[in-house]
Design a protein around this motif. Sequence first.
Motif, PDB file in Angstrom:
ATOM      1  N   SER A 157       0.837  -1.200   0.000  1.00 56.19           N
ATOM      2  CA  SER A 157       0.000   0.000   0.000  1.00 56.19           C
ATOM      3  C   SER A 157       0.872   1.250   0.000  1.00 56.19           C
ATOM      4  CB  SER A 157      -0.897   0.018   1.239  1.00 56.19           C
ATOM      5  OG  SER A 157      -1.555   1.266   1.381  1.00 56.19           O
ATOM      6  N   GLN A 216      -1.336   1.818  -8.307  1.00 55.08           N
ATOM      7  CA  GLN A 216      -1.249   2.917  -7.356  1.00 55.08           C
ATOM      8  C   GLN A 216      -0.108   3.862  -7.720  1.00 55.08           C
ATOM      9  OE1 GLN A 216      -1.502   1.497  -3.021  1.00 55.08           O
ATOM     10  NE2 GLN A 216      -0.877  -0.346  -4.113  1.00 55.08           N
ATOM     11  N   TYR A 220      -5.638   5.865  -7.006  1.00 55.17           N
ATOM     12  CA  TYR A 220      -6.107   4.484  -6.831  1.00 55.17           C
ATOM     13  C   TYR A 220      -5.559   3.865  -5.541  1.00 55.17           C
ATOM     14  CZ  TYR A 220      -7.246   4.978 -11.799  1.00 55.17           C
ATOM     15  OH  TYR A 220      -7.734   5.413 -12.994  1.00 55.17           O
ATOM     16  N   PRO A 221      -5.825   4.481  -4.388  1.00 55.91           N
ATOM     17  CA  PRO A 221      -5.255   3.986  -3.114  1.00 55.91           C
ATOM     18  C   PRO A 221      -5.736   2.586  -2.769  1.00 55.91           C
ATOM     19  CG  PRO A 221      -7.014   5.549  -2.686  1.00 55.91           C
ATOM     20  CD  PRO A 221      -6.765   5.594  -4.166  1.00 55.91           C
ATOM     21  N   LYS A 222      -4.896   1.910  -2.015  1.00 54.87           N
ATOM     22  CA  LYS A 222      -5.169   0.537  -1.582  1.00 54.87           C
ATOM     23  C   LYS A 222      -4.798   0.440  -0.108  1.00 54.87           C
ATOM     24  CE  LYS A 222      -3.657  -4.181  -2.739  1.00 54.87           C
ATOM     25  NZ  LYS A 222      -2.765  -4.954  -3.653  1.00 54.87           N
TER      26      LYS A 222
END
Length: 617
Positions: free
Chosen positions: A305, A383, A396-398
Motif C-alpha cells: 500500500s 497505485q 487508486y489507493p489501496k
Amino acid sequence: MKYNLRPPLTKKWINILLILICMPCFAQTKSKPNVIIIYTDDQGAVDLGSYGATDIYSPNIDKLAKEGTRFTQAYVAAPVCAPSRAALLTGKYPQNAGVNSNTSHVPGSHGMPNNQYTLAELFKDQGYKTGHIGKWHLGMSAETSPNAQGFDYSFGHLRGCIDNYSHYFFWAGPNIHDLYENGKEVFYDGQYFPDLASDRALQYVEDHKSDPFFMFYAINMPHYPYQPTQKWRDYYKEVEKPRGDYAAFISTIDERIGFLINKLETLGIRDNTIIVYQSDNGYSTEMRAFNGGGSSGPYRGAKSSLFEGGIRLPAIISWKNNLPQNIVNDEFLVNIDWLPTLANLCDFNNLPKNIDGKDLSKMIKKPNTVSPRTNAFWKYGNQWAVRKENWKLIGYPKDTSHKGELDLEHDALFLSNLDEDVSEMENLANKYPEVVEALKTEYMSWEHGQASDIPKKSVVINHLGKSKKIKDIKKLHNKYKNIEVLLDGKRGYNDFSSGQWIGQEGKDLEFVIDLNTSQSISNINLGYLHNPSNWIYAPNTFEASFSNDGKTYNNTIKSNTPSRIHNKNNFIDKLSIKTKQQARYIKINIKGITKIPENNEGAGSQGWVFIDEIIIN
C-alpha cells in the motif's frame, strides 16, 4: 641466584610502548569508515520499542537509536521487497533502477539490470571490500546476482522468502532449494538461516577488520514464515498469535543485531563503523503472514500500500562518537537518499550523476538543518503517490491494513495533509481541489507520471446484461463471491483487490445470465486483468452457449484467445465473441489458467484469472 637482566621500564619507554600498542586504533580511526546497512524484511512502521511499541523487546536496536539518529519521516521508494531494495542499492526510483515490482523466482530469470551502478560498486571503486548477507530478491540469473552487482562476497537466498530450516523457497512449487554462497548452491539442512546469516556477518567483520568494508546485511525477518527461535516464542507465549510470533521474530532480529554490535565493539571498530537500519516495506497482511502480526500504529496501510503504513518505516543511522547521538529527526527522507548521503559521510568523490537521491549528510551532522528533500514520487502497480512538503496525493489507493473503507469512485484520488493528520483516514480531495490539481501537475512533471495514471470518472456501460440476474454454476473462490460486479456496467481498475473483480485460482468459472426476456445477441465481451507479478493471467478462452428455457443450452461459441499473455506489464483487456443469437439465458464458461507457462512469472504454478464486466450487446 636469579638476575633480572632487563632494565626497568622508564616513563619514556612506557609512553613509547603505549603509542605502539595503540597505533592500530589510531589507524582505524583515521581510515575510511566501514559501512553496514541492515535492511529488515516486512517490518511494521512502529514495531520497535524506540518507535513506540510497548509489547516488543528490542534493546539492541533501541540502543542503536540512542547512539545515533532515529528518523520519524523515513520512507522507502516502494511498498514491496524487490523494488525497495533496488532503490536502496542504486539511489534511484525503482522505475529508473529497472525494477518496478517483485522479481521472478524462475531459475535464470533476470532482475535488476546489470548496468545499474550499485552502492556495492561505489564502495568497491573506493577500495572497500563488499559483502552481501541474507536476502537478495533482485535476480536469479548470473548477470543479476550479488556477485555481478559489486559484491565480492555473497551468502543467502536469491528469491523472496525461504523456510528458515530447509532453505526451500516458501511460495511456488515444485519445491526449490534456495541457498547460495558466491553463486554456488550450498546445503545446511536443518540449520537456522538467521543464525547462518548472523555467523557469516560476524565472520565477515572479523575477516575485514583491518580493511574498510561495506556490508549489506539483508535480514530476512520478520517476513513470513514466522519462525522465531524457541527462546523468543517462550518470551511471548502469553501474546496472542500472530502478534506473538511476529514480535518474537523482531526480538530474534534484535538479538542478532546485538551479536553484530558486540563484535564491532570487541574488535575495536565500532567507532569507525557507520550503521544504517531500515525496513524494506510495511508489515504483511498476506495469508501466509496469518493476515497480520505487525503494526502500522497511527498510519493507514501496510505492505503493498502507498498509504503511510506501507512506506513510512523505522530508520536509524549511527556512527558512534562521530555523528550526533540520541537525536529524533522529523525531517523527510527516502531510502534512495542513502547512497549520496553515505558517500559524502565517507568523503567520496565522483558520485554518479544520474541518481534520484539527495545528500542528507549536512542534515544528519546538524540535526536542526532542514532536509533538502521536499518531494517524492511512488508508483506501484495501479497505485501512485506524490508528496510535496506536507501534502500527499494517492491515485487508486489501496488499504492493506483494512483500517477503513475506500469508495472506488470518490477515493480514486486521495488527498492528505500529513502535518495535520498522519492517519490518512479522511480524504481531503473535495475540500482542497486546488491542492489536488497542483499535486497532479507535480506528479505529471515526474518522468514516470503519465496522463493515463490519472483517474477518470467512471463511465457506466449500458448493455443487455446490465443489472440482470447472474448465478454461479461452478464453486467460487471464498474471497470472490460478489458476482453482481460482473453486470454492474463498470470496468474494473487495474488492481485485483479493488473489489471490482472476481478471481479464481487454477480452475474454471461458469455463470448463467438471465436477460429476463429473449433478446437478439450480436456480441459478448469478457473483461479481464493481466498482472503477472501477482500470477494473474488472461483466461485461456471463454465459451458462451444459449437457451430460451434455461435448461437446454446449445450453439456453443468460443472466444478469441489472448494475444499478450507474455507481456510483463499490467493491463486490462477483453476477450470477444461475435454471434447471431436469439436467447433469454446465456451460459458463460471461462477457462482458467491451470499452469502458468514457462518463461512467465510463477511458471509451473497454478495461475489466477480475474474478470470483471461481461458486456452483452
